[in-house]
Design an enzyme around this catalytic site. Structure first.
Site, mmCIF file in Angstrom:
data_model
loop_
_atom_site.group_PDB
_atom_site.id
_atom_site.type_symbol
_atom_site.label_atom_id
_atom_site.label_comp_id
_atom_site.label_asym_id
_atom_site.label_seq_id
_atom_site.Cartn_x
_atom_site.Cartn_y
_atom_site.Cartn_z
ATOM 1 N N PHE A 11 -3.225 -21.343 -23.438
ATOM 2 C CA PHE A 11 -2.871 -22.509 -24.798
ATOM 3 C C PHE A 11 -4.530 -21.934 -26.141
ATOM 4 C CE2 PHE A 11 -5.511 -26.583 -25.113
ATOM 5 C CZ PHE A 11 -4.874 -26.902 -26.057
ATOM 6 N N LEU A 76 -11.255 -14.584 -23.451
ATOM 7 C CA LEU A 76 -10.858 -16.637 -23.055
ATOM 8 C C LEU A 76 -10.289 -16.003 -21.768
ATOM 9 C CD1 LEU A 76 -11.022 -16.797 -26.257
ATOM 10 C CD2 LEU A 76 -9.306 -18.636 -26.031
ATOM 11 N N TYR A 150 -15.779 -23.317 -10.570
ATOM 12 C CA TYR A 150 -15.399 -22.709 -11.898
ATOM 13 C C TYR A 150 -16.556 -22.506 -12.736
ATOM 14 C CZ TYR A 150 -13.642 -22.777 -16.377
ATOM 15 O OH TYR A 150 -13.475 -23.530 -17.751
#
Ligand code: UDP
Length: 337
Positions: A11, A76, A150
């Site tokens: 995205f 990313l 995470y």
């Protein structure tokens, strides 16, 4: 200028590639299409504006070859989204830690590169202050709460990056690379998929279908949603600044909204008759999730450093996403799993 974007079919990555190609960069994308998809970069590929390599950042040889060809690396590629992290914690740790390790090793090996490391507001953990600045403490939850893997893995990435930048002993400070870390706060916009838990595409798509909007918990949790194009502009300007090297920047919006209020806004903007239902986290994720009650960035540093101003407010974002999904749908939802 040759720019390598790991996770470029995702995205944020795909929006970044578009902007880089627009300014005339040669863009190489490395993506394993795990959460990203070809549709995100279809237009760029068709026009020959990007070179797409299907592969993983876990492949150290491949990473090394691509890094060598690039002047700048935008790292990313990562496992993201609460839903995905809960379902695949080991994959999350591997991709985020070993993937970043491979990119950093390759950049150091080649020398002379500029590297942008994408990190996340999750590194602040349960830090519930009025707003969190880059120097705020990280308050990660207990190891037994798997969602923190995470934030923990991205925090390790950040420490790794600092360690690589400074080097050891005689090599200290001689890494020959420029490196800037950005912590993204709830980035959203067209092309974001709802498949891995992100709330804005989920609400907008539900509203368009006439399905209920499902709020997890009491809906009082606070977030700030930033348009991906504002984020891309900030990132592109940061890598141009030599003095940004070694620094960490919060990147996002500081327009707070509760999730209950977000649901109401989505209904108003899309003119939808959908209802809003509240369910406990245990029902949403299969077990309890330690949610963050308030997540608002302090953007003073970004504003001072770049003179940065946002171009989009939350209503603009919801409007644009509604128009996008009404025409295109969510590409990832039709992806074979
Ligand atoms: N959320 C929700 N309904 C959904 C998806 C998410 O109420 O369908 C909530 C989620 O529990 C969190 C907030 O919305 O409190 C933002 O979730 P998201 O996954 O987009 O981002 P993050 O949790 O990383 O801030």
């Amino acid at each position: 200028m040759v720019s390598l974007v790991t996770g470029g079919a995702g995205f944020i990555g795909s929006h970044l590639c578009e902007a880089l190609a627009e300014q005339g960069d040669s863009v190489i994308i490395l993506d394993d299409l795990s959460t990203g998809c070809r549709e995100n970069i279809e237009y760029l590929s068709k026009q020959g504006l990007v070179e797409f390599i299907e592969g993983t950042v876990l492949d150290a040889d491949l990473v090394s070859k691509l890094v060598e060809r690039a002047d700048r690396i935008f790292h990313l590629a990562a496992a993201v989204g609460v839903k995905l992290v809960l379902e695949r914690p080991l994959h999350t740790a591997r991709v985020n830690i070993w993937g970043s390790h491979n990119v950093l090793e390759a950049a150091i090996e080649c020398g002379g590169k500029t590297l942008l490391l994408a990190s996340t507001s999750e590194v602040y953990g349960k830090q519930n202050g009025e707003c969190v600045s880059e120097d705020s403490l990280s308050l990660l939850g207990p190891v037994s709460e798997i969602r923190w893997i995470y934030g923990a893995s991205k925090l390790i990435d950040e420490y790794l990056a600092q360690a690589y930048l400074h080097g050891d002993g005689d090599d200290a400070g001689a890494s020959g690379i420029r490196l800037v870390t950005v912590r993204f706060f709830n980035v959203t916009g067209p092309r974001q998929t709802g498949a891995y838990g992100m709330v804005v595409p989920r609400f907008v798509q539900a509203a368009l279908r006439g399905d209920p909007l499902t709020v997890y918990g009491d809906g009082k949790q606070i977030r700030c949603f930033c348009h991906v194009k504002d984020v891309v502009r900030a990132v592109m300007r940061l890598v141009e600044q030599p003095s940004a090297s070694g620094q960490v920047f919060n990147v996002g919006s500081d327009e707070p909204v509760t999730i209950a209020e977000l649901a109401e806004r989505v209904l108003r903007i899309t003119d939808s008759d959908s209802s809003v239902v509240y369910i406990p986290y245990s029902e949403a994720y299969g077990h309890g999730v330690d949610d963050v009650a308030r997540r608002v960035p302090d953007l003073t540093k970004l504003r001072k450093f770049l003179g940065f101003q946002h171009r989009y407010c939350l209503d603009d974002i919801v409007r644009e996403m509604a128009e996008y999904y009404a025409v295109r749908g969510d590409a990832s939802l039709s992806k074979p799993s």
